[in-house]
Design a protein around this motif. Sequence first.
Motif, PDB file in Angstrom:
ATOM      1  N   ARG A 146      14.438   4.879  -3.441  1.00  0.00           N
ATOM      2  CA  ARG A 146      13.478   5.079  -2.355  1.00  0.00           C
ATOM      3  C   ARG A 146      12.153   4.368  -2.657  1.00  0.00           C
ATOM      4  O   ARG A 146      11.512   3.817  -1.759  1.00  0.00           O
ATOM      5  CB  ARG A 146      13.248   6.576  -2.118  1.00  0.00           C
ATOM      6  CG  ARG A 146      14.442   7.263  -1.462  1.00  0.00           C
ATOM      7  CD  ARG A 146      14.162   8.752  -1.230  1.00  0.00           C
ATOM      8  NE  ARG A 146      13.090   8.957  -0.280  1.00  0.00           N
ATOM      9  CZ  ARG A 146      13.255   9.005   1.038  1.00  0.00           C
ATOM     10  NH1 ARG A 146      14.458   8.849   1.568  1.00  0.00           N
ATOM     11  NH2 ARG A 146      12.215   9.204   1.839  1.00  0.00           N
ATOM     12  N   LEU A 149      12.714   0.707  -1.915  1.00  0.00           N
ATOM     13  CA  LEU A 149      12.701   0.472  -0.466  1.00  0.00           C
ATOM     14  C   LEU A 149      11.280   0.535   0.087  1.00  0.00           C
ATOM     15  O   LEU A 149      10.897  -0.271   0.947  1.00  0.00           O
ATOM     16  CB  LEU A 149      13.584   1.499   0.238  1.00  0.00           C
ATOM     17  CG  LEU A 149      15.098   1.324   0.073  1.00  0.00           C
ATOM     18  CD1 LEU A 149      15.838   2.530   0.619  1.00  0.00           C
ATOM     19  CD2 LEU A 149      15.578   0.047   0.761  1.00  0.00           C
ATOM     20  N   LEU A 150      10.497   1.479  -0.408  1.00  0.00           N
ATOM     21  CA  LEU A 150       9.115   1.611   0.043  1.00  0.00           C
ATOM     22  C   LEU A 150       8.309   0.357  -0.285  1.00  0.00           C
ATOM     23  O   LEU A 150       7.458  -0.076   0.498  1.00  0.00           O
ATOM     24  CB  LEU A 150       8.479   2.841  -0.601  1.00  0.00           C
ATOM     25  CG  LEU A 150       7.130   3.302  -0.059  1.00  0.00           C
ATOM     26  CD1 LEU A 150       7.230   3.605   1.429  1.00  0.00           C
ATOM     27  CD2 LEU A 150       6.643   4.527  -0.816  1.00  0.00           C
ATOM     28  N   LYS A 153       9.088  -2.240   2.365  1.00  0.00           N
ATOM     29  CA  LYS A 153       9.038  -1.754   3.750  1.00  0.00           C
ATOM     30  C   LYS A 153       8.304  -2.734   4.672  1.00  0.00           C
ATOM     31  O   LYS A 153       8.692  -2.937   5.821  1.00  0.00           O
ATOM     32  CB  LYS A 153       8.349  -0.384   3.787  1.00  0.00           C
ATOM     33  CG  LYS A 153       8.163   0.193   5.173  1.00  0.00           C
ATOM     34  CD  LYS A 153       7.418   1.520   5.124  1.00  0.00           C
ATOM     35  CE  LYS A 153       7.165   2.074   6.521  1.00  0.00           C
ATOM     36  NZ  LYS A 153       6.416   3.350   6.481  1.00  0.00           N
ATOM     37  N   SER A 154       7.238  -3.347   4.184  1.00  0.00           N
ATOM     38  CA  SER A 154       6.423  -4.235   5.007  1.00  0.00           C
ATOM     39  C   SER A 154       6.832  -5.702   4.880  1.00  0.00           C
ATOM     40  O   SER A 154       6.163  -6.580   5.437  1.00  0.00           O
ATOM     41  CB  SER A 154       4.943  -4.093   4.628  1.00  0.00           C
ATOM     42  OG  SER A 154       4.513  -2.759   4.817  1.00  0.00           O
ATOM     43  N   MET A 175      17.255   4.011   3.951  1.00  0.00           N
ATOM     44  CA  MET A 175      16.649   2.926   4.725  1.00  0.00           C
ATOM     45  C   MET A 175      16.160   3.431   6.081  1.00  0.00           C
ATOM     46  O   MET A 175      15.066   3.059   6.531  1.00  0.00           O
ATOM     47  CB  MET A 175      17.668   1.790   4.910  1.00  0.00           C
ATOM     48  CG  MET A 175      17.893   0.959   3.668  1.00  0.00           C
ATOM     49  SD  MET A 175      19.263  -0.206   3.848  1.00  0.00           S
ATOM     50  CE  MET A 175      18.698  -1.197   5.188  1.00  0.00           C
ATOM     51  N   ILE A 178      12.931   5.414   5.578  1.00  0.00           N
ATOM     52  CA  ILE A 178      11.751   4.657   5.148  1.00  0.00           C
ATOM     53  C   ILE A 178      11.421   3.492   6.085  1.00  0.00           C
ATOM     54  O   ILE A 178      10.259   3.275   6.439  1.00  0.00           O
ATOM     55  CB  ILE A 178      11.949   4.154   3.701  1.00  0.00           C
ATOM     56  CG1 ILE A 178      11.976   5.354   2.745  1.00  0.00           C
ATOM     57  CG2 ILE A 178      10.855   3.164   3.295  1.00  0.00           C
ATOM     58  CD1 ILE A 178      12.395   5.031   1.336  1.00  0.00           C
ATOM     59  N   PHE A 179      12.432   2.740   6.519  1.00  0.00           N
ATOM     60  CA  PHE A 179      12.195   1.580   7.386  1.00  0.00           C
ATOM     61  C   PHE A 179      12.090   1.970   8.861  1.00  0.00           C
ATOM     62  O   PHE A 179      11.475   1.261   9.645  1.00  0.00           O
ATOM     63  CB  PHE A 179      13.345   0.568   7.265  1.00  0.00           C
ATOM     64  CG  PHE A 179      13.395  -0.181   5.966  1.00  0.00           C
ATOM     65  CD1 PHE A 179      12.404  -0.056   5.006  1.00  0.00           C
ATOM     66  CD2 PHE A 179      14.454  -1.029   5.695  1.00  0.00           C
ATOM     67  CE1 PHE A 179      12.456  -0.752   3.807  1.00  0.00           C
ATOM     68  CE2 PHE A 179      14.525  -1.738   4.507  1.00  0.00           C
ATOM     69  CZ  PHE A 179      13.525  -1.598   3.557  1.00  0.00           C
ATOM     70  N   ALA A 225      10.231  -6.655   8.598  1.00  0.00           N
ATOM     71  CA  ALA A 225       9.312  -5.844   9.401  1.00  0.00           C
ATOM     72  C   ALA A 225       8.637  -6.699  10.469  1.00  0.00           C
ATOM     73  O   ALA A 225       8.378  -7.884  10.260  1.00  0.00           O
ATOM     74  CB  ALA A 225       8.258  -5.214   8.495  1.00  0.00           C
ATOM     75  N   GLU A 265       3.209   5.286   1.971  1.00  0.00           N
ATOM     76  CA  GLU A 265       3.932   4.964   3.201  1.00  0.00           C
ATOM     77  C   GLU A 265       3.002   4.303   4.225  1.00  0.00           C
ATOM     78  O   GLU A 265       3.373   3.323   4.872  1.00  0.00           O
ATOM     79  CB  GLU A 265       4.553   6.229   3.788  1.00  0.00           C
ATOM     80  CG  GLU A 265       5.707   6.784   2.957  1.00  0.00           C
ATOM     81  CD  GLU A 265       6.223   8.106   3.490  1.00  0.00           C
ATOM     82  OE1 GLU A 265       5.593   8.662   4.424  1.00  0.00           O
ATOM     83  OE2 GLU A 265       7.258   8.585   2.973  1.00  0.00           O
ATOM     84  N   GLY A 268       2.197   0.777   2.870  1.00  0.00           N
ATOM     85  CA  GLY A 268       3.308  -0.065   2.433  1.00  0.00           C
ATOM     86  C   GLY A 268       3.179  -0.485   0.984  1.00  0.00           C
ATOM     87  O   GLY A 268       3.454  -1.626   0.611  1.00  0.00           O
TER      88      GLY A 268
END
Length: 281
Positions: A146, A149-150, A153-154, A175, A178-179, A225, A265, A268
């Motif tokens: 996680r 993935l974070l 994310k951006s 995903m 988070i996404f 993103a 979060e 990003g």
Amino acid sequence: MDVQGKLYICPTPIGNLEDITLRVLKVLKEVDLIAAEDTRHTIKLLNHFDIKKPLTSYHEHNKREKGKLLIQKLLNGENIALVSDAGMPGISDPGEDLIKLAIESDLEVIALPGPTASTLALVISGLPTRKFVFEGFLPSNKKERREALLSIKSEERTIILYESPYRVKALLDDMLSIFGERDIALCRELTKKYEEIFRGSIKESINRFTQDDPKGEFVIIVKGAEKTKVNSISEEWAGMTIKDHLLKYTDEGMTKKDAVKRVAEDRGLPKNEVYKESIDI
């Protein structure tokens, strides 16, 4: 002066044996030794093409000791072909370490072109190919996965991931969390008889692979993103430091742990980067 051997990086088919190149076959027939990730797997390939050369194992669990031995053989003049179970050696496998050792030892390293699952999946995904980033296998640990993935994310470029059939459902769930919803392509059994390309949203892919147990190794292509979305988030917090951002949430009653997660979060950013700013709060 002693003649040093050469290390040949030889891509092998990711499924269909007809995808091997004539040049790779020529090299495999001419080298003194073939270093394989799994000799039991590679011997089937060699037998198919009637190649009879000595094999030695070189994998994640013996790479430190075997790497030194292979380098010495190269220094002594032996030519060695490096192969992985499938695709390009050095991509998400221990071949990376042997290549680095060979270069540090001033040995000649020759890479041959050939099959690789990542770019094949990218091209057939239907998602943007102009700019992309390869992340390979994410950590199997849920918390670490996680966090990884974070951290992306951006990312605005198309993202390429690898995953096993045993963890793909957990990865998709994380995903989506988070996404949010994104366009995605799941490619499995590439070049094989039961090749499947699933194109849709993350939520649709979760539904698809909840109904049927996933089989085969996956290459997952994720749309990057949206630029406008990333910019709107960054502008919202542009005039605030990370520490002030944290204080905003703690003043509202959040625990510091929850505030760190929320700020990461919002901005990003990796959680550990935000955590450093929270230490003296």
